[in-house]
Design a protein around this motif. Structure first.
Motif, PDB file in Angstrom:
ATOM      1  N   GLU A 322      -3.667 -11.111   0.809  1.00 41.20           N
ATOM      2  CA  GLU A 322      -4.528 -10.715  -0.311  1.00 41.20           C
ATOM      3  C   GLU A 322      -3.838  -9.652  -1.157  1.00 41.20           C
ATOM      4  N   LEU A 323      -3.145  -8.725  -0.519  1.00 40.41           N
ATOM      5  CA  LEU A 323      -2.399  -7.695  -1.260  1.00 40.41           C
ATOM      6  C   LEU A 323      -1.360  -8.332  -2.172  1.00 40.41           C
ATOM      7  N   LEU A 324      -0.569  -9.252  -1.638  1.00 43.55           N
ATOM      8  CA  LEU A 324       0.450  -9.920  -2.454  1.00 43.55           C
ATOM      9  C   LEU A 324      -0.184 -10.679  -3.611  1.00 43.55           C
ATOM     10  N   ASP A 325      -1.296 -11.355  -3.350  1.00 43.22           N
ATOM     11  CA  ASP A 325      -1.985 -12.110  -4.406  1.00 43.22           C
ATOM     12  C   ASP A 325      -2.495 -11.189  -5.499  1.00 43.22           C
ATOM     13  N   ARG A 326      -3.081 -10.075  -5.090  1.00 48.95           N
ATOM     14  CA  ARG A 326      -3.634  -9.130  -6.076  1.00 48.95           C
ATOM     15  C   ARG A 326      -2.533  -8.553  -6.957  1.00 48.95           C
ATOM     16  N   VAL A 327      -1.453  -8.113  -6.329  1.00 49.07           N
ATOM     17  CA  VAL A 327      -0.369  -7.504  -7.096  1.00 49.07           C
ATOM     18  C   VAL A 327       0.268  -8.527  -8.028  1.00 49.07           C
ATOM     19  N   ALA A 328       0.551  -9.721  -7.513  1.00 50.76           N
ATOM     20  CA  ALA A 328       1.166 -10.759  -8.342  1.00 50.76           C
ATOM     21  C   ALA A 328       0.275 -11.135  -9.520  1.00 50.76           C
ATOM     22  N   ALA A 329      -1.036 -11.228  -9.285  1.00 46.03           N
ATOM     23  CA  ALA A 329      -1.975 -11.594 -10.354  1.00 46.03           C
ATOM     24  C   ALA A 329      -2.017 -10.520 -11.436  1.00 46.03           C
ATOM     25  N   ARG A 330      -2.064  -9.254 -11.023  1.00 45.57           N
ATOM     26  CA  ARG A 330      -2.108  -8.163 -12.010  1.00 45.57           C
ATOM     27  C   ARG A 330      -0.820  -8.086 -12.816  1.00 45.57           C
ATOM     28  N   LEU A 331       0.320  -8.281 -12.166  1.00 51.81           N
ATOM     29  CA  LEU A 331       1.597  -8.232 -12.874  1.00 51.81           C
ATOM     30  C   LEU A 331       1.737  -9.405 -13.840  1.00 51.81           C
ATOM     31  N   ALA A 332       1.139 -10.536 -13.488  1.00 52.63           N
ATOM     32  CA  ALA A 332       1.172 -11.702 -14.379  1.00 52.63           C
ATOM     33  C   ALA A 332       0.336 -11.435 -15.632  1.00 52.63           C
ATOM     34  N   ARG A 333      -0.779 -10.730 -15.458  1.00 50.39           N
ATOM     35  CA  ARG A 333      -1.642 -10.418 -16.605  1.00 50.39           C
ATOM     36  C   ARG A 333      -1.048  -9.325 -17.486  1.00 50.39           C
ATOM     37  N   ASP A 334      -0.301  -8.408 -16.882  1.00 52.62           N
ATOM     38  CA  ASP A 334       0.245  -7.274 -17.625  1.00 52.62           C
ATOM     39  C   ASP A 334       1.742  -7.162 -17.348  1.00 52.62           C
ATOM     40  N   PRO A 335       2.572  -7.823 -18.148  1.00 50.01           N
ATOM     41  CA  PRO A 335       4.014  -7.867 -17.887  1.00 50.01           C
ATOM     42  C   PRO A 335       4.703  -6.499 -17.929  1.00 50.01           C
ATOM     43  N   VAL A 336       4.100  -5.502 -18.598  1.00 54.83           N
ATOM     44  CA  VAL A 336       4.739  -4.185 -18.702  1.00 54.83           C
ATOM     45  C   VAL A 336       4.320  -3.262 -17.561  1.00 54.83           C
ATOM     46  N   ALA A 337       3.416  -3.718 -16.706  1.00 59.03           N
ATOM     47  CA  ALA A 337       2.977  -2.888 -15.585  1.00 59.03           C
ATOM     48  C   ALA A 337       4.111  -2.719 -14.587  1.00 59.03           C
ATOM     49  N   TRP A 338       4.147  -1.549 -13.934  1.00 59.81           N
ATOM     50  CA  TRP A 338       5.169  -1.267 -12.932  1.00 59.81           C
ATOM     51  C   TRP A 338       4.669  -1.747 -11.584  1.00 59.81           C
ATOM     52  N   ASP A 339       5.468  -2.568 -10.929  1.00 58.55           N
ATOM     53  CA  ASP A 339       5.006  -3.185  -9.686  1.00 58.55           C
ATOM     54  C   ASP A 339       4.678  -2.144  -8.617  1.00 58.55           C
ATOM     55  N   GLN A 340       5.423  -1.035  -8.571  1.00 58.73           N
ATOM     56  CA  GLN A 340       5.160  -0.030  -7.540  1.00 58.73           C
ATOM     57  C   GLN A 340       3.816   0.652  -7.760  1.00 58.73           C
ATOM     58  N   ALA A 341       3.471   0.899  -9.014  1.00 58.65           N
ATOM     59  CA  ALA A 341       2.174   1.515  -9.314  1.00 58.65           C
ATOM     60  C   ALA A 341       1.037   0.578  -8.916  1.00 58.65           C
ATOM     61  N   VAL A 342       1.171  -0.689  -9.266  1.00 60.09           N
ATOM     62  CA  VAL A 342       0.136  -1.675  -8.933  1.00 60.09           C
ATOM     63  C   VAL A 342       0.025  -1.842  -7.422  1.00 60.09           C
ATOM     64  N   PHE A 343       1.150  -1.897  -6.752  1.00 61.47           N
ATOM     65  CA  PHE A 343       1.203  -2.024  -5.289  1.00 61.47           C
ATOM     66  C   PHE A 343       0.413  -0.900  -4.622  1.00 61.47           C
ATOM     67  N   ASN A 344       0.607   0.327  -5.085  1.00 61.77           N
ATOM     68  CA  ASN A 344      -0.074   1.478  -4.483  1.00 61.77           C
ATOM     69  C   ASN A 344      -1.545   1.541  -4.859  1.00 61.77           C
ATOM     70  N   GLU A 345      -1.878   1.160  -6.073  1.00 57.10           N
ATOM     71  CA  GLU A 345      -3.285   1.164  -6.478  1.00 57.10           C
ATOM     72  C   GLU A 345      -4.107   0.197  -5.637  1.00 57.10           C
ATOM     73  N   GLU A 346      -3.553  -0.989  -5.401  1.00 53.32           N
ATOM     74  CA  GLU A 346      -4.283  -1.978  -4.609  1.00 53.32           C
ATOM     75  C   GLU A 346      -4.426  -1.533  -3.156  1.00 53.32           C
ATOM     76  N   LEU A 347      -3.449  -0.797  -2.649  1.00 56.66           N
ATOM     77  CA  LEU A 347      -3.533  -0.309  -1.280  1.00 56.66           C
ATOM     78  C   LEU A 347      -4.491   0.870  -1.141  1.00 56.66           C
ATOM     79  N   ALA A 348      -4.594   1.696  -2.207  1.00 52.27           N
ATOM     80  CA  ALA A 348      -5.288   2.979  -2.073  1.00 52.27           C
ATOM     81  C   ALA A 348      -6.702   3.012  -2.630  1.00 52.27           C
ATOM     82  N   PHE A 349      -6.959   2.325  -3.738  1.00 54.96           N
ATOM     83  CA  PHE A 349      -8.256   2.477  -4.389  1.00 54.96           C
ATOM     84  C   PHE A 349      -9.381   1.931  -3.510  1.00 54.96           C
TER      85      PHE A 349
END
Length: 430
Positions: A322-349
């Motif tokens: 689910e983590l991989l799916d969430r991060v991949a989906a968000r990065l697909a929607r926002d190409p300028v997003a930083w993968d490390q930031a998204v990775f940590n947000e999904e783990l922490a929020f």
């Protein structure tokens, strides 16, 4: 003398008078006769025609009123039918939501029951919560070719995986040279272009190149570090589906020991930290000061520096996928997003209104064993005690001059050159 007149026999009645009973009998007979005559002449009755005219008049009036009422009833029926249809739709929607909620409840219950038999709580201080989610069942059908490669490469269903294209060819060579030197057998390079695939084969490095995928291939061949880093979340999913735990590695990492001997494997994700000391890496209570609040000016916050998305161990569990799916989906929607930031947000929020948080367990790796380059260049090299420690890996993530620093790390830790790190500044030069 005149004598009186006398009536003759014809002038005087000789019949006796009729009795009362006789008169009644005669009346009844006459009435019956008249009744028979009327019945014969008017078989439907004397008043039938008048009654028919009255009824006809009334029916005409009722018919007029009934037409209006029927129209009104039809209109009301149409309106009620529309409302009924809306209510049925709402009921269907509610039923779907109820079924979904029940399904999620059932899934959660099944997952809980699969972890063990329900029991009562242990005595005070003895209770320990569940930390390790069970692995999913492998599904080799999703990629049979990769499954055959992993059977040969992986050790106990674990391996190091790195993505690389021609932009990082020199760093990749330093990366796998040190893996070979340490004697780590279970590693694999995912080649994102033909040149890297041929290069790895010529160096006898285990390599895998995915089947053609136009969107992914273009990123793999021409993308920079961040683009390739974002791509890995989509590719890693197949490894987890096949039942393998992956130690995901960037290529700007020097391996000094076999990392598999230092993993705990008690969490869905086990990651190195960008923190540079115990507080920043493992968390601390940070007090925010807002003087305008008067008595309540101090607010306590919990802080931790982010996990590094370039080096983490991920197990084949439901939350991990689910983590991989969430991060991949968000990065697909926002190409300028930083993968490390998204990775940590999904783990922490955490879950909150309008958002369902990820229920994944996580562990922070020891910052002196799994060392980032800020820890090394700012702290360790200047401390006589810490400089004697031999880390498992050094990740040159804080500095853009990666290749020369990687070579210096090898000189310092492998070849014993004590001054190999001295020429580099703590940070980067703009």
């Amino acid at each position: 003398m005149i004598s009186g007149r006398k009536d003759g026999p014809l002038m005087k009645s000789t019949s006796p008078p009729l009795s009362r009973a006789s008169r009644i009998a005669i009346a009844v007979a006459v009435g019956s006769l008249l009744g028979c005559i009327c019945a014969f002449l008017y078989p439907d009755g004397l008043f039938h025609e008048a009654t028919s005219r009255i009824k006809s008049s009334q029916a005409s009036s009722v018919s007029c009123n009934s037409a209006e009422k029927v129209n009104m009833l039809k209109s009301e029926l149409v309106s009620l039918s529309e409302k009924l249809a809306e209510l049925k739709k709402e009921i269907r929607d509610l039923n779907k939501k109820l079924q979904l909620a029940e399904k999620e409840k059932d899934q959660a219950q099944e997952q809980f029951l699969s972890l063990g038999v329900q029991r009562k709580a242990f005595p005070f201080g003895k209770e320990k919560g569940l930390r390790t989610n069970p692995s999913i069942l492998p599904d080799e059908s999703i990629n049979p070719r990769l499954a055959k490669i992993l059977e040969k490469v992986a050790v106990q269903n674990e391996l190091i995986v790195a993505l690389a294209n021609s932009n990082v060819k020199e760093m990749l060579e330093v990366w796998f040279d040190n893996i070979k030197r340490v004697g780590i057998p279970n590693y694999l390079v995912i080649a994102l272009d033909e040149d890297i695939e041929k290069f790895c084969m010529s160096k006898e490095v285990p390599v895998y190149r995915r089947n053609p995928d136009e969107g992914i291939d273009s990123i793999g061949r021409f993308g920079g570090n961040h683009a390739v880093s974002a791509l890995k979340f989509r590719i890693l999913r197949e490894f987890l589906q096949l039942g393998y735990s992956v130690l995901l590695s960037d290529v700007d990492i020097i391996y000094l020991q076999n990392p598999f001997g230092y993993l705990y494997r008690d969490s869905d994700v086990e990651s190195m930290s960008d923190g540079h000391n115990n507080m920043t890496a493992y968390g601390f209570n940070d007090v925010s000061d807002e003087p305008s609040m008067g008595w309540a000016r101090y607010a306590h916050t919990m802080r931790i520096w982010v996990y590094n998305s370039g080096f983490f161990f991920i197990r084949p569990t439901t939350p991990s996928i689910e983590l991989l799916d969430r991060v991949a989906a968000r990065l697909a929607r926002d190409p300028v997003a930083w993968d490390q930031a998204v990775f940590n947000e999904e783990l922490a929020f955490p879950s909150h209104p309008g958002y369902i948080g990820l229920h994944a367990s996580r562990r922070t790796m020891d910052i002196y064993l799994f060392m980032n380059s800020k820890v090394l260049f700012k702290t360790v090299r200047k401390d006589s005690s810490l400089s004697k420690l031999k880390p498992v890996i050094v990740h040159v993530n804080y500095h853009p001059d990666k290749l020369p620093r990687m070579k210096a790390v090898v000189e310092y830790y492998v070849n014993g050159k004590q001054n190999a790190l001295e020429s580099f500044p703590d940070g980067s030069e703009w």
